[in-house]
Design an enzyme around this catalytic site. Structure first.
Site, PDB file in Angstrom:
ATOM      1  N   GLN A 157       0.894  -1.165   0.000  1.00 59.37           N
ATOM      2  CA  GLN A 157       0.000   0.000   0.000  1.00 59.37           C
ATOM      3  C   GLN A 157       0.926   1.207   0.000  1.00 59.37           C
ATOM      4  O   GLN A 157       1.524   1.534   1.021  1.00 59.37           O
ATOM      5  CB  GLN A 157      -0.908  -0.032   1.239  1.00 59.37           C
ATOM      6  N   GLN A 159       0.352   4.615  -1.150  1.00 56.12           N
ATOM      7  CA  GLN A 159      -0.132   5.944  -0.809  1.00 56.12           C
ATOM      8  C   GLN A 159      -0.117   6.110   0.716  1.00 56.12           C
ATOM      9  O   GLN A 159      -0.507   5.173   1.412  1.00 56.12           O
ATOM     10  CB  GLN A 159      -1.567   6.150  -1.328  1.00 56.12           C
ATOM     11  N   PRO A 284      -5.885  -2.376   4.847  1.00 63.47           N
ATOM     12  CA  PRO A 284      -6.231  -1.286   5.778  1.00 63.47           C
ATOM     13  C   PRO A 284      -7.221  -0.264   5.240  1.00 63.47           C
ATOM     14  O   PRO A 284      -7.737   0.551   5.998  1.00 63.47           O
ATOM     15  CB  PRO A 284      -4.880  -0.628   6.050  1.00 63.47           C
ATOM     16  N   GLY A 286     -10.636   0.751   2.425  1.00 66.16           N
ATOM     17  CA  GLY A 286     -11.750   0.191   1.674  1.00 66.16           C
ATOM     18  C   GLY A 286     -11.255  -0.192   0.293  1.00 66.16           C
ATOM     19  O   GLY A 286     -11.431  -1.308  -0.174  1.00 66.16           O
ATOM     20  N   HIS A 313     -16.060   4.549  -6.705  1.00 60.01           N
ATOM     21  CA  HIS A 313     -15.089   5.531  -6.211  1.00 60.01           C
ATOM     22  C   HIS A 313     -13.690   5.248  -6.767  1.00 60.01           C
ATOM     23  O   HIS A 313     -13.054   6.129  -7.355  1.00 60.01           O
ATOM     24  CB  HIS A 313     -15.085   5.512  -4.678  1.00 60.01           C
ATOM     25  N   ASP A 393      -0.309  10.891   6.019  1.00 60.19           N
ATOM     26  CA  ASP A 393      -1.304   9.879   6.345  1.00 60.19           C
ATOM     27  C   ASP A 393      -2.258  10.383   7.437  1.00 60.19           C
ATOM     28  O   ASP A 393      -3.416   9.997   7.494  1.00 60.19           O
ATOM     29  CB  ASP A 393      -0.604   8.597   6.798  1.00 60.19           C
ATOM     30  N   ARG A 573      -9.646  -2.967   8.388  1.00 60.19           N
ATOM     31  CA  ARG A 573      -9.953  -1.716   7.686  1.00 60.19           C
ATOM     32  C   ARG A 573     -10.013  -0.564   8.690  1.00 60.19           C
ATOM     33  O   ARG A 573     -10.883  -0.532   9.566  1.00 60.19           O
ATOM     34  CB  ARG A 573     -11.281  -1.879   6.955  1.00 60.19           C
ATOM     35  N   LYS A 575     -10.890   2.500   8.730  1.00 62.67           N
ATOM     36  CA  LYS A 575     -12.104   3.315   8.863  1.00 62.67           C
ATOM     37  C   LYS A 575     -13.121   2.681   9.829  1.00 62.67           C
ATOM     38  O   LYS A 575     -13.871   3.381  10.497  1.00 62.67           O
ATOM     39  CB  LYS A 575     -12.724   3.478   7.472  1.00 62.67           C
TER      40      LYS A 575
END
Ligand code: BES
Ligand code: ZN
Length: 618
Positions: A157, A159, A284, A286, A313, A393, A573, A575
């Site tokens: 991951q 970004q 981590p 969606g 999205h 982040d 995840r 969120k």
């Protein structure tokens, strides 16, 4: 005939234009990206040839990153970003002449600069490296942590600034490059990347990739595991572990329709294929919009396709984000606000106005709560952010998404959808494969849409939206008939005490609305009543689970305890995890409970999740 003869060369030119590889148009910026050590105005990368081996035993990625570069200043150095990378050797050119290099001081989240000595005419730099077993971008899963339980799995991951933990790169969203990669993995596993992908394993365990469009480093992605492929239509499909594949393909059956809808609104999809990889539950986020291959959490597989707006999205990012990219992480809202707007336009086209309105309303209510929680004067509620000196982040909040969305909706209302659409389409066209700052967007907005019109300007109030904290008073009015009907039912239930006035069958959006609109003083008995009717505690829908469990923690509703523990240990995840842990630590007993679960669950989380939760529990 004459006409035809004229037409042939014209058609030929058009055809060639479409096929020609897109040139890397790196905008050399005066303002430096505070989250990268690179000095692109001196020497900048253009293309990467990556040759790596994925070593599951030692949890390492090692190999060679060959960069084609443009030594713009004709100076004697090029600067890369690294974090916890062991640099073994650096050479120049095809003949691999040894060169010298030095590493800068270590910064907690930025890592270290890699300064390589080059000559005025150097066009290629070869970096031999190994990353570290705890590289922040990478998660290594043992078989037990996968759906199939038989094979290990790994994914990256990148970004926002984690690409540098697995590839030495100029890790700034304003710098783009094309790439080829050769990836060696254990023979029984398949490798996939943010590039054109294999659809089946081969016997050698060596896979080659190419990404012909220039992308920024945060879109570099790799996953390796027992992965299989199933087509959805001619250009879309699903990758997942074999045991998840059928369910995933059913859930994502509308991917083709979504891609067609998106093209209809903002122009051709420029990336070739659009596939989705369903990851193990520890992913981590969606979703992550890795080009050609969105990475997604399995928690969107609800069985009834009710959570697939997340795919809309990530697909939308193929325009807003991947094609036109935020120049720095302080302009993050350009990526996520535009994408949230585009996501809801796709949802409206494929699933109808009602659905889009409900999602808009749920989003806006979340935004209001967030601004209340952060404080309306909080600097971090500004759209144009300032994360200099901090890990970007930390900047991931609903502000970029939902305040950005509301701002764009405000413009849409002020000028009308038709004008706004053609403006956006020309914005994407004219900035394709480039990065944009907030100021550049605002300048383009003024010269191409508003054109100094005072009335429109005062209707929108750009300054309040972009540069001021809190929520402007002119947020577009949002409403949904379905939600209004639910409001009436909730009021009737509260005054009569008769739960049967609530509709027996609620959609996912309605359930989420109900859970977030229950009276503050709801009793445990009423919660149990809701459970009898709607079965929220046993729900297989992750959004409903997350919302209901957070309420259950706040109210100390015991029947949900076991399911909450299961959810926290199985799902990674962020969120979903953050609100739950935040709610738990509000009481001493809750904090004890949270710590007990976390001790068990933390090894299952990716670093971006546990770094955030560590803060909550400390
Ligand atoms: N690009 C983001 C994920 C991201 C943002 C990763 C910032 C790292 C730093 C992705 O497109 C995204 O927004 N995902 C959302 C889903 C979306 C439907 C709001 C998520 O993961 O929840
Ligand atoms: Zn996004």
């Amino acid at each position: 005939m004459k006409k035809l003869l004229i037409l042939i060369p014209v058609l030929f030119v058009i055809a060639c234009r479409q096929k020609a590889p897109v040139e890397t148009k790196n905008v050399i910026r005066g303002s430096k990206d505070a989250h990268s050590f690179a000095r692109p105005s001196e020497a900048i990368v253009k293309h990467l040839d990556l040759d790596i081996k994925v070593d599951f035993e030692n949890k390492l990625i090692s190999g060679k990153a060959s960069w084609l570069i443009d030594n713009l200043s004709k100076g004697n150095q090029i600067v890369f970003d690294t974090r916890n990378l062991e640099i073994r050797r650096v050479t120049l050119g095809d003949d691999e002449t040894e060169t010298t290099y030095s590493l800068g001081n270590d910064n907690k989240f930025m890592g270290r600069s890699l300064n390589i000595k080059i000559a005025a005419g150097t066009s290629k730099v070869n970096i031999y490296y190994t990353n570290s077993a705890d590289a922040a971008a990478v998660q290594w899963l043992n078989p037990q942590q996968t759906a199939g339980k038989k094979y290990p799995f790994m994914f990256t991951q990148s970004q926002a600034i984690l690409a540098r933990t697995w590839i030495p790169c100029q890790d700034s969203p304003g710098i783009r490059f094309t790439y080829n990669a050769t990836v060696a993995v254990p023979q029984e596993l398949l490798a996939v990347m943010s590039a054109n992908n294999p659809q089946a394993k081969n016997s050698k365990g060596v896979y080659t990739f190419s990404q012909k469009q220039a992308i920024p480093s945060y879109l570099m992605a790799l996953a390796v595991g027992d992965i299989a492929f199933k087509a959805v239509d001619h250009r879309t499909g699903v990758y997942a572990e074999p045991v998840t594949l059928q369910k995933a393909a059913y859930e994502l059956a509308d991917m083709g329709k979504m891609t067609n809808a998106a093209e209809k609104i903002y122009g051709p999809y420029k990336w070739g294929r659009y596939d989705v990889l369903i990851l193990p539950p520890s992913f981590p986020f969606g979703g992550m919009e890795n080009p050609m291959l969105t990475f997604a959490t399995p928690t969107i597989i609800a069985g009834d396709r009710s959570l697939v707006s997340l795919i809309a999205h990530e697909l939308a990012h193929s325009w807003s984000g991947n094609l036109v990219t935020n120049a720095t992480w302080n302009d993050f809202w350009l990526n996520e606000g535009f994408t949230t707007y585009f996501e809801r336009r796709i949802v409206e086209d494929v699933y109808g106005k009602d659905e889009a309105r409900m999602q808009e309303l749920l989003g806006y209510q979340g935004l209001q709560e967030l601004v209340k929680e952060m404080g309306a004067k909080n600097e971090d509620t500004k759209l144009k952010a300032n994360f200099d000196g901090r890990d970007p982040d930390e900047g991931v909040s609903d502000i970029a998404y939902e305040k950005g969305y509301s701002f764009l909706r405000t413009i849409e209302e002020a000028v009308g959808r038709k004008k706004f659409d053609s403006f956006l389409r020309s914005y994407f066209d004219s900035h394709a494969f480039n990065s944009v700052t907030t100021e550049e967007f605002l300048a383009y907005l003024d010269s191409n849409l508003i054109r100094g019109d005072k009335e429109i300007l005062s209707k929108i109030n750009i300054d309040a939206w972009v540069y001021q904290p809190g929520l402007p008073a002119n947020s577009p009015a949002v409403g949904s008939e379905k939600f209004r009907a639910l409001d009436t039912q909730i009021a009737q239930w509260q005054s009569s005490g008769d739960i049967s006035v609530l509709s027996k069958r609620l959609s996912t959006n309605e359930s989420l609305y109900l859970i977030s609109h229950l009276p503050e003083n709801i009793t445990l008995k009423q919660m149990a009543g809701l459970d009898t009717v709607f079965n929220f505690t046993q729900s297989g829908n992750s959004e409903i689970q997350a919302a209901w469990y957070t309420l259950a923690v706040r109210k100390n509703y015991k029947p949900a305890t076991q399911n909450i523990e299961k959810f926290l240990t199985q799902v990674g995840r962020r969120k979903f995890l953050m609100p739950l842990y935040k709610e738990m630590v509000k009481t001493p007993e809750g904090k004890e409970w949270a710590k007990k679960i976390y001790a068990k669950a933390r090894p299952n989380y990716h670093s971006v999740a546990y770094n955030s939760i560590d803060e909550v529990l400390k």
